[in-house]
Design a protein around this motif. Structure first.
Motif, PDB file in Angstrom:
ATOM      1  N   GLU A 244       0.833  -1.208   0.000  1.00 42.69           N
ATOM      2  CA  GLU A 244       0.000   0.000   0.000  1.00 42.69           C
ATOM      3  C   GLU A 244       0.866   1.257   0.000  1.00 42.69           C
ATOM      4  N   GLU A 245       1.958   1.221   0.757  1.00 41.88           N
ATOM      5  CA  GLU A 245       2.882   2.363   0.759  1.00 41.88           C
ATOM      6  C   GLU A 245       3.469   2.578  -0.636  1.00 41.88           C
ATOM      7  N   MET A 246       3.863   1.481  -1.288  1.00 44.19           N
ATOM      8  CA  MET A 246       4.416   1.586  -2.638  1.00 44.19           C
ATOM      9  C   MET A 246       3.358   2.081  -3.623  1.00 44.19           C
ATOM     10  N   LEU A 247       2.099   1.618  -3.455  1.00 39.93           N
ATOM     11  CA  LEU A 247       1.019   2.055  -4.340  1.00 39.93           C
ATOM     12  C   LEU A 247       0.751   3.547  -4.160  1.00 39.93           C
ATOM     13  N   THR A 248       0.764   4.008  -2.903  1.00 30.68           N
ATOM     14  CA  THR A 248       0.560   5.437  -2.626  1.00 30.68           C
ATOM     15  C   THR A 248       1.636   6.269  -3.296  1.00 30.68           C
ATOM     16  N   GLU A 249       2.901   5.803  -3.188  1.00 28.05           N
ATOM     17  CA  GLU A 249       4.000   6.523  -3.825  1.00 28.05           C
ATOM     18  C   GLU A 249       3.868   6.478  -5.344  1.00 28.05           C
ATOM     19  N   GLN A 250       3.463   5.328  -5.871  1.00 34.11           N
ATOM     20  CA  GLN A 250       3.310   5.199  -7.322  1.00 34.11           C
ATOM     21  C   GLN A 250       2.232   6.145  -7.848  1.00 34.11           C
ATOM     22  N   LEU A 251       1.084   6.228  -7.132  1.00 37.11           N
ATOM     23  CA  LEU A 251       0.003   7.119  -7.552  1.00 37.11           C
ATOM     24  C   LEU A 251       0.423   8.581  -7.472  1.00 37.11           C
ATOM     25  N   ALA A 252       1.172   8.905  -6.435  1.00 35.54           N
ATOM     26  CA  ALA A 252       1.643  10.290  -6.277  1.00 35.54           C
ATOM     27  C   ALA A 252       2.624  10.672  -7.374  1.00 35.54           C
ATOM     28  N   LEU A 253       3.282   9.678  -7.941  1.00 33.91           N
ATOM     29  CA  LEU A 253       4.307   9.939  -8.949  1.00 33.91           C
ATOM     30  C   LEU A 253       3.835   9.628 -10.367  1.00 33.91           C
ATOM     31  N   GLU A 254       2.500   9.391 -10.532  1.00 32.45           N
ATOM     32  CA  GLU A 254       1.975   9.035 -11.855  1.00 32.45           C
ATOM     33  C   GLU A 254       2.353  10.068 -12.906  1.00 32.45           C
ATOM     34  N   ALA A 255       2.253  11.346 -12.509  1.00 32.24           N
ATOM     35  CA  ALA A 255       2.549  12.407 -13.474  1.00 32.24           C
ATOM     36  C   ALA A 255       4.048  12.628 -13.642  1.00 32.24           C
ATOM     37  N   ALA A 256       4.826  12.059 -12.740  1.00 35.40           N
ATOM     38  CA  ALA A 256       6.288  12.273 -12.777  1.00 35.40           C
ATOM     39  C   ALA A 256       6.988  11.075 -13.399  1.00 35.40           C
ATOM     40  N   HIS A 257       7.907  11.334 -14.293  1.00 36.33           N
ATOM     41  CA  HIS A 257       8.718  10.268 -14.868  1.00 36.33           C
ATOM     42  C   HIS A 257      10.070  10.257 -14.162  1.00 36.33           C
ATOM     43  N   LEU A 258      10.856   9.228 -14.443  1.00 29.94           N
ATOM     44  CA  LEU A 258      12.188   9.175 -13.849  1.00 29.94           C
ATOM     45  C   LEU A 258      13.008  10.370 -14.329  1.00 29.94           C
ATOM     46  N   LYS A 259      13.540  11.120 -13.385  1.00 32.76           N
ATOM     47  CA  LYS A 259      14.198  12.379 -13.724  1.00 32.76           C
ATOM     48  C   LYS A 259      15.661  12.163 -14.113  1.00 32.76           C
ATOM     49  N   SER A 260      16.124  13.026 -15.002  1.00 31.82           N
ATOM     50  CA  SER A 260      17.552  13.085 -15.299  1.00 31.82           C
ATOM     51  C   SER A 260      18.218  13.957 -14.239  1.00 31.82           C
ATOM     52  N   LEU A 261      19.548  13.994 -14.258  1.00 33.87           N
ATOM     53  CA  LEU A 261      20.275  14.794 -13.281  1.00 33.87           C
ATOM     54  C   LEU A 261      19.918  16.272 -13.407  1.00 33.87           C
ATOM     55  N   LEU A 262      19.831  16.771 -14.629  1.00 32.09           N
ATOM     56  CA  LEU A 262      19.500  18.181 -14.841  1.00 32.09           C
ATOM     57  C   LEU A 262      18.087  18.494 -14.366  1.00 32.09           C
ATOM     58  N   GLN A 263      17.136  17.593 -14.653  1.00 35.27           N
ATOM     59  CA  GLN A 263      15.751  17.801 -14.206  1.00 35.27           C
ATOM     60  C   GLN A 263      15.652  17.809 -12.685  1.00 35.27           C
ATOM     61  N   LEU A 264      16.422  16.944 -12.036  1.00 40.01           N
ATOM     62  CA  LEU A 264      16.404  16.918 -10.569  1.00 40.01           C
ATOM     63  C   LEU A 264      16.967  18.221 -10.000  1.00 40.01           C
ATOM     64  N   LEU A 265      18.036  18.730 -10.586  1.00 40.07           N
ATOM     65  CA  LEU A 265      18.627  19.975 -10.104  1.00 40.07           C
ATOM     66  C   LEU A 265      17.660  21.153 -10.264  1.00 40.07           C
ATOM     67  N   LYS A 266      16.788  21.104 -11.264  1.00 41.41           N
ATOM     68  CA  LYS A 266      15.825  22.179 -11.491  1.00 41.41           C
ATOM     69  C   LYS A 266      14.572  22.045 -10.627  1.00 41.41           C
ATOM     70  N   ASP A 267      14.351  20.878 -10.039  1.00 35.36           N
ATOM     71  CA  ASP A 267      13.127  20.601  -9.281  1.00 35.36           C
ATOM     72  C   ASP A 267      13.198  21.230  -7.886  1.00 35.36           C
ATOM     73  N   ARG A 268      12.374  22.252  -7.635  1.00 35.24           N
ATOM     74  CA  ARG A 268      12.373  22.915  -6.330  1.00 35.24           C
ATOM     75  C   ARG A 268      11.861  22.012  -5.219  1.00 35.24           C
ATOM     76  N   ALA A 269      11.011  21.043  -5.552  1.00 35.92           N
ATOM     77  CA  ALA A 269      10.448  20.159  -4.530  1.00 35.92           C
ATOM     78  C   ALA A 269      11.521  19.295  -3.873  1.00 35.92           C
ATOM     79  N   ALA A 270      12.618  19.044  -4.602  1.00 31.99           N
ATOM     80  CA  ALA A 270      13.706  18.211  -4.054  1.00 31.99           C
ATOM     81  C   ALA A 270      14.914  19.044  -3.641  1.00 31.99           C
ATOM     82  N   ARG A 271      14.761  20.376  -3.604  1.00 34.54           N
ATOM     83  CA  ARG A 271      15.900  21.250  -3.366  1.00 34.54           C
ATOM     84  C   ARG A 271      16.516  21.063  -1.986  1.00 34.54           C
ATOM     85  N   TRP A 272      15.671  20.986  -0.937  1.00 38.14           N
ATOM     86  CA  TRP A 272      16.216  20.838   0.408  1.00 38.14           C
ATOM     87  C   TRP A 272      16.897  19.486   0.596  1.00 38.14           C
TER      88      TRP A 272
END
Length: 491
Positions: A244-272
């Motif tokens: 269920e935890e994995m399903l919750t994470e999967q649903l939350a990430l449905e709109a998100a694809h696996l990020k490249s290094l550059l995309q991760l650096l630009k993502d404010r949600a992962a900045r901290w």
């Protein structure tokens, strides 16, 4: 309530953890410490190889330069290995990527063993690059694998095995390097090839062990294979909560694809998360522990320990590393991550300040050097029981599935860059600053203590999504990165 040992022995999880450890972080630890013992023999081999080829002896600076390449090319290989984690793990999966890194280590072993008989020092450099690449790739995927097989309630102890095997590898490099074992002139190529024996065992065993359940569920979308993997790892059960935890994470990430290094650096949600792991990574690498591991002989010589006693002091450091890491594995789920981090950094900062003072007073009596050595041991215990151990757990907890591979690439590049930089710079630092070089380490540790005390949220017992929300809530001067993102969206 089942004990940790009971949970680990219900399925194949303990066997998988040992297999991953010996083929993963153990190799990195071994290769960091093993070259120091046979260095005079390898430099003589470089000298004789050059003479046989050119019929004249090389200039001493040439031998030193080639030896520096032998040492530093390991870190260069590690940089390339860390950079390829995202590419290889996406295409092969966790298990096949680990097997790939082990095969590269085996090729390195063959190259190293035959270099002596081919009378070619270039083959030593090539072998070190291959070892480094294998460690950079395999070490990162080893930690990813551990994070993706472990249930939330024992995630801390499971991911801490990464540090335990790293410490075991360092100690093994020192033990095998003793003249009574493999630290002899006729055995230096064998000494530098020992870890690849575990790579052979890993290649033989790992295909029969389960793939990472989280990878199967979230990335491969195979819930049936995920459930079977969980049952093989942890014993029979339905594992509804974990799925269920994995399903919750999967649903939350449905709109998100696996990020490249550059995309991760630009993502404010992962900045901290990125700032946190970068600061902890820099503080750990520049805390002095890497210098102690790599240049233990020089450090203890500077302290004033007699040459004949130094090898026993370095072995003692290795033993203390392992025992402290194991103890921390039982402690981390009781105390949490944050207290171990800020308190560990605070004690290590105090140790380095006291080491600086005792080094300047070492002529007052013959007992002063042993006080300094005791402080270095206290530093190692405090570091390995705090920041050095907890950092590996945090790396596996701070990033959701879509960010994890890119984050490990970034952290791996940072780690290997600092290993290469410190290996080149530290001898000059200790020559120019003498005892005051340890003040620099103390300041770095103090920075780590302040940051983790005031800004780092506790991650113990939380899902990856809950941890992500905790970081989004961090504010400095009343502002957070997530709020800035919302403002940009409204405009």
């Amino acid at each position: 309530m089942e004990t940790l040992v009971q949970q680990l022995t219900k399925g194949t999880s303990l066997f998988l953890i040992i297999t991953l450890g010996l083929g993963g972080s153990f190799q990195n630890g071994y290769h960091l410490t093993s070259p120091s013992s046979p260095s005079p023999y390898i430099q003589r081999f470089i000298n004789s190889s050059w003479y046989d080829r050119y019929s004249e002896p090389p200039h001493p600076q040439t031998v030193t330069m080639i030896w520096s390449l032998v040492v530093s090319m390991y870190a260069v290989g590690g940089l390339f290995g860390a950079a390829s984690v995202n590419f290889i793990s996406r295409r092969l999966g966790r298990k096949k990527a680990i097997i790939c890194s082990s095969l590269i280590s085996i090729v390195g072993m063959v190259t190293m063993l035959t270099s002596k008989y081919a009378n070619t020092f270039e083959m030593i450099i090539v072998a070190r690059i291959l070892y480094g690449y294998s460690s950079g790739l395999g070490g990162s995927i080893h930690l990813i694998y551990l994070g993706e097989i472990s249930p939330r309630r024992i995630r801390g102890p499971v991911t801490l095995t990464y540090v335990i095997f790293l410490s075991l590898g360092k100690l093994s490099g020192q033990i095998f390097g003793l003249s009574e074992i493999l630290g002899r002139e006729d055995m230096w190529n064998v000494l530098l090839s020992v870890p690849a024996c575990f790579s052979l065992a890993q290649v033989a065993v790992l295909p029969f062990l389960p793939e990472a359940p989280r990878y199967l569920f979230i990335e491969k979308r195979d819930d049936e294979a995920c459930k079977k993997a969980l049952q093989r790892l942890w014993g029979k059960g339905e594992y509804k909560q974990e799925m269920e935890e994995m399903l919750t994470e999967q649903l939350a990430l449905e709109a998100a694809h696996l990020k490249s290094l550059l995309q991760l650096l630009k993502d404010r949600a992962a900045r901290w998360q990125l700032i946190t792991m970068s600061i902890i990574g820099y503080c750990n690498q520049l805390s002095g522990t890497l210098a102690i591991s790599t240049f233990a002989f020089d450090v203890f010589l500077e302290v004033g320990i007699p040459k004949d006693d130094i090898r026993y002091a370095t072995l003692g450091l290795g033993v203390s590393e392992i025992l402290t890491s194991i103890f921390c594995g039982f402690l981390i789920e009781l105390t949490g991550r944050r207290p171990l981090l800020w308190r560990g950094y605070a004690v290590t900062a105090a140790c380095w300040i006291l080491v600086t003072i005792t080094l300047n007073l070492k002529d007052l009596g013959p007992w002063i050097p042993y006080v300094t050595a005791t402080l270095i041991f206290l530093f190692q215990v405090s570091f390995r029981g705090g920041p050095g151990a907890v950092a590996s757990t945090l790396r596996s907890e701070l990033f959701v599935q879509s960010d994890r591979l890119a984050a490990f690439v970034l952290m791996g590049l940072q780690c290997w860059f600092l290993i290469a930089l410190l290996g080149l710079v530290f001898p000059f630092i200790i020559n120019s600053l003498g005892s005051y070089c340890f003040v620099l380490f103390g300041c770095v540790c103090l920075l780590g203590s302040l940051y983790t005390f005031f800004l780092l949220p506790e991650t113990k017992g939380k899902t990856l999504l809950e941890i992500s929300e905790e970081f989004k809530a961090i504010t400095v001067c009343g502002k957070s990165f997530s709020e800035e993102k919302k403002v940009e969206t409204r405009l």
